[in-house]
Design an enzyme around this catalytic site. Structure first.
Site, PDB file in Angstrom:
ATOM      1  CG  HIS A 195      44.025  38.097  30.230  1.00 54.74           C
ATOM      2  ND1 HIS A 195      43.656  39.325  29.759  1.00 54.74           N
ATOM      3  CD2 HIS A 195      43.240  37.836  31.295  1.00 54.74           C
ATOM      4  CE1 HIS A 195      42.673  39.772  30.501  1.00 54.74           C
ATOM      5  NE2 HIS A 195      42.392  38.896  31.438  1.00 54.74           N
ATOM      6  NE  ARG A 338      35.857  36.840  33.696  1.00 53.65           N
ATOM      7  CZ  ARG A 338      37.059  37.418  33.665  1.00 53.65           C
ATOM      8  NH1 ARG A 338      37.290  38.489  34.384  1.00 53.65           N
ATOM      9  NH2 ARG A 338      38.006  36.914  32.924  1.00 53.65           N
ATOM     10  CD  GLU A 440      36.341  43.393  35.297  1.00 49.59           C
ATOM     11  OE1 GLU A 440      37.504  43.025  35.170  1.00 49.59           O
ATOM     12  OE2 GLU A 440      35.402  42.928  34.613  1.00 49.59           O
ATOM     13  CG  ASP A 464      39.985  44.880  32.987  1.00 54.33           C
ATOM     14  OD1 ASP A 464      40.780  45.266  32.106  1.00 54.33           O
ATOM     15  OD2 ASP A 464      39.476  43.748  32.983  1.00 54.33           O
ATOM     16  CB  CYS A 511      38.575  38.099  41.640  1.00 53.23           C
ATOM     17  SG  CYS A 511      37.685  39.060  40.422  1.00 53.23           S
TER      18      CYS A 511
HETATM   19  C1  PEP Z   1      40.405  42.013  36.620  1.00 52.25           C
HETATM   20  O1  PEP Z   1      40.232  42.789  35.681  1.00 52.25           O
HETATM   21  O2  PEP Z   1      40.951  42.354  37.700  1.00 52.25           O
HETATM   22  C2  PEP Z   1      39.988  40.609  36.496  1.00 52.25           C
HETATM   23  C3  PEP Z   1      40.038  39.789  37.523  1.00 52.25           C
HETATM   24  O3  PEP Z   1      39.567  40.184  35.269  1.00 52.25           O
HETATM   25  P1  PEP Z   1      40.575  39.846  34.062  1.00 52.25           P
HETATM   26  O4  PEP Z   1      41.969  39.967  34.588  1.00 52.25           O
HETATM   27  O5  PEP Z   1      40.261  38.484  33.595  1.00 52.25           O
HETATM   28  O6  PEP Z   1      40.243  40.900  33.054  1.00 52.25           O
HETATM   29 MG    MG Z   2      38.913  42.176  34.084  1.00 57.69          MG
END
Ligand code: PEP
Ligand code: MG
Length: 568
Positions: A195, A338, A440, A464, A511
């Protein structure tokens, strides 16, 4: 001589600047005896350091832009209050007198005593306050020892234009960096879909991670060139290298400004297939960029950033007010919120702390919807706020990390329950609000048809999905070489999800970071993806590729990519 270090590229862009190193190591606290005659001067030293610490914190607070909803001020105010507390201002003085020891050692003894008290508290919120005590004491210790402060302890003007070098950084650090005008960052550890990395891309902070030798080779005030696109950091470059990169920096700028003309035109392939490009947003500063960049709406609003750099989770009203701000900024464009995905690398104070992150495999533990269902007292206020906000603009609810249908049903049940509650209280909301899920986890990609039957839309979270398919921790640079969006296993799971969505006739989008990486755009189009959501920073690059692609010509090529080839 120019030293070149290769790391993992996480956020494009070239930065040239002086280094500011951050070390999160324990401070080495000296211990020595003082004479009775030195007591007063030692106490004065402590008082001065505390006064300076207060000044530093006030300076930081005064520089936080009012536009941010991330409550950095609250977190700073807590630290300021601690600096007024006798436990830190008076008790160490008693220790200096009683033990005839130096101020640093007295402060350390008092901190250890306080931390012990906090450790014994059953209350999760109070026990997390020990981190604050640690931060405040470290600030005073650094002043006493005349050491450079850490990132979160520096007034912003000291960091403007600097390149941060650190062992590792948290997403919360990255948020602060933006406010401090930091040019770029380089870390020893971290993966490309952590992140921290995602945030860097979103905030357009060039970044390189996984630079194992960085600590030995990069020192404070070194001049460095950081090329976020190729993952290279050049330390103390010679004149030729420097002028090459200054030229390259200008070319990159020109390329981005050449994309500006695409803002107002639709994304459409050469063979006339319209493609929807949505934006991923996190921070208040992203809200306006959605319209500015010409996105069709928000495909992923990561709400966990509302929880960072503060001491307690936002309440329903704060959620509601924030969503209203986003709705206003979007002026009619759809917003996919989300529900909060905390846990694993998105750790914040006070939520799920006792249960999730102390386990050895947090990514496989209690995170996202799992944590929300375990701790409904912070899930329900968010859902209630989303429902209330849905009366003011087009909103969809998206649930992260669904793994089995029980989780999905539990969430749908809570939403129905909240709808009834609102209805009984005559509070308005969108009765037809769409609820979708993120795919995911490989289990849910394989069973995407089951989810597609019950939900209004699906969105593929490749960050994920790749982590769990390849069994690699997304924040661990040592296994980053296995982060491979092109592995046939990953592609087949993506394809299975797209096909399930098509059969159920529901929208399917992607996404995860893969959606915003232009090298994968043709392949995803060939797999049948028609809706992409990505950080606004890459939207125009992807649009440029779409507009140059003939999707029909890609179908055969895509089939080949799904087959096991020589690499696997
Ligand atoms: C993902 O896992 O691709 C996603 C968009 O969620 P995050 O990156 O916030 O876990
Ligand atoms: Mg994710």
């Amino acid at each position: 001589m120019t030293i070149s270090i290769q790391g993992i590229s996480v956020s494009r862009g070239i930065a040239i600047g002086r280094v500011h190193c951050i070390k999160r190591d324990q401070i080495d606290t000296p211990e020595y005896l003082i004479r009775k005659t030195q007591i007063d001067s030692e106490i004065l030293r402590l008082d001065n350091a505390i006064t300076k610490a207060r000044k530093e914190l006030r300076a930081i607070r005064d520089h936080i832009p009012s536009s941010t909803s991330i409550n950095i001020s609250e977190f700073i105010n807590t630290h300021l209050l601690m600096l007024e507390d006798n436990a830190l201002t008076e008790e160490p003085k008693k220790i200096i007198k009683d033990r005839l020891c130096n101020a640093e050692w007295a402060l350390k003894l008092q901190r250890d005593a306080l931390v012990n008290v906090f450790d014994e508290m059953a209350d999760a919120y109070l026990s997390t306050r020990k981190d604050d005590v640690g931060h405040v004491v470290n600030r005073i210790l650094r002043i006493l020892l005349k050491q450079k402060p850490l990132l979160d302890e520096l007034p912003d003007e000291h960091l403007r234009g600097k390149v941060i070098a650190a062992d590792d950084l948290t997403p919360a650090d990255t948020v602060l960096m933006k406010h401090y005008g930091i040019a770029a960052f380089a870390t020893e550890f971290g993966g490309s879909t952590s992140h921290t990395a995602i945030l860097a891309r979103n905030l357009r902070i060039p970044a390189v991670v996984g630079l194992h030798s960085a600590k030995k080779l990069i020192k404070n005030d070194d001049l460095v060139i950081l090329d976020g696109g190729s993952g290279i950091v050049l330390v103390n470059p010679d004149k030729t290298v420097l002028s090459y990169y200054i030229k390259k920096q200008n070319e990159v700028k020109k390329y981005y400004s050449s994309l500006e003309k695409l803002k107002d035109s639709p994304a459409r392939s050469i063979d006339g297939i319209p493609i929807t490009l949505m934006a991923n947003i996190e921070l208040p500063e992203d809200f306006e960029t959605v319209r500015d960049i010409g996105a069709s709406g928000v495909g992923l609003y990561r709400t966990e950033f509302l929880y960072m750099n503060r001491n307690n989770p936002p309440d329903e009203e704060e959620h509601f007010q924030t969503y209203i701000k986003v709705i206003e900024a979007l002026r009619g464009l759809p917003l996919t919120i989300r529900t909060v995905d905390l846990g694993a690398d998105k750790e914040v104070d006070g939520v799920g702390r006792q249960t999730s992150n102390i386990r050895s495999n947090p990514a496989l533990g209690l995170r996202a919807v799992r944590l929300c269902l375990k701790e409904p007292e912070f899930f329900r206020p968010q859902l209630r706020a989303i429902l209330r906000a849905s009366a003011h603009g087009p909103i969809r609810i998206m649930i992260p990390m669904l793994t089995n249908t029980q989780e999905m049903q539990q969430v749908l049940f809570i939403i129905d329950d909240l709808k009834l509650e609102l209805k009984n209280k005559l509070i308005k909301f969108d009765q037809e609000i769409k609820v979708g899920g993120m795919i995911e986890v490989p289990a849910s990609a394989i069973c995407a048809d089951i989810f597609a039957d019950k939900l209004d839309f699906l969105s593929i979270g490749t960050n994920d999905l790749i982590q769990y398919t390849m069994a690699i921790d997304r924040i661990n640079d040592e296994v980053n070489y296995l982060y491979d969006p092109l592995h046939p296993a990953v592609l087949r799971l993506i394809q299975a999800t797209i096909v399930a969505g098509q059969k159920a006739n529901i929208p399917i989008s992607m996404c995860g970071e893969m959606a915003g990486e232009k090298e994968y755009t043709p392949l995803l189009l060939g797999l049948g993806l028609r809706e992409f959501s990505m950080h606004p920073a890459t939207l125009l690059e992807v649009k440029e590729i779409i507009n140059k692609t003939n999707i029909n010509e890609l179908v055969e090529l895509t089939k080949k990519a799904l087959m096991v080839d020589g690499n696997y």
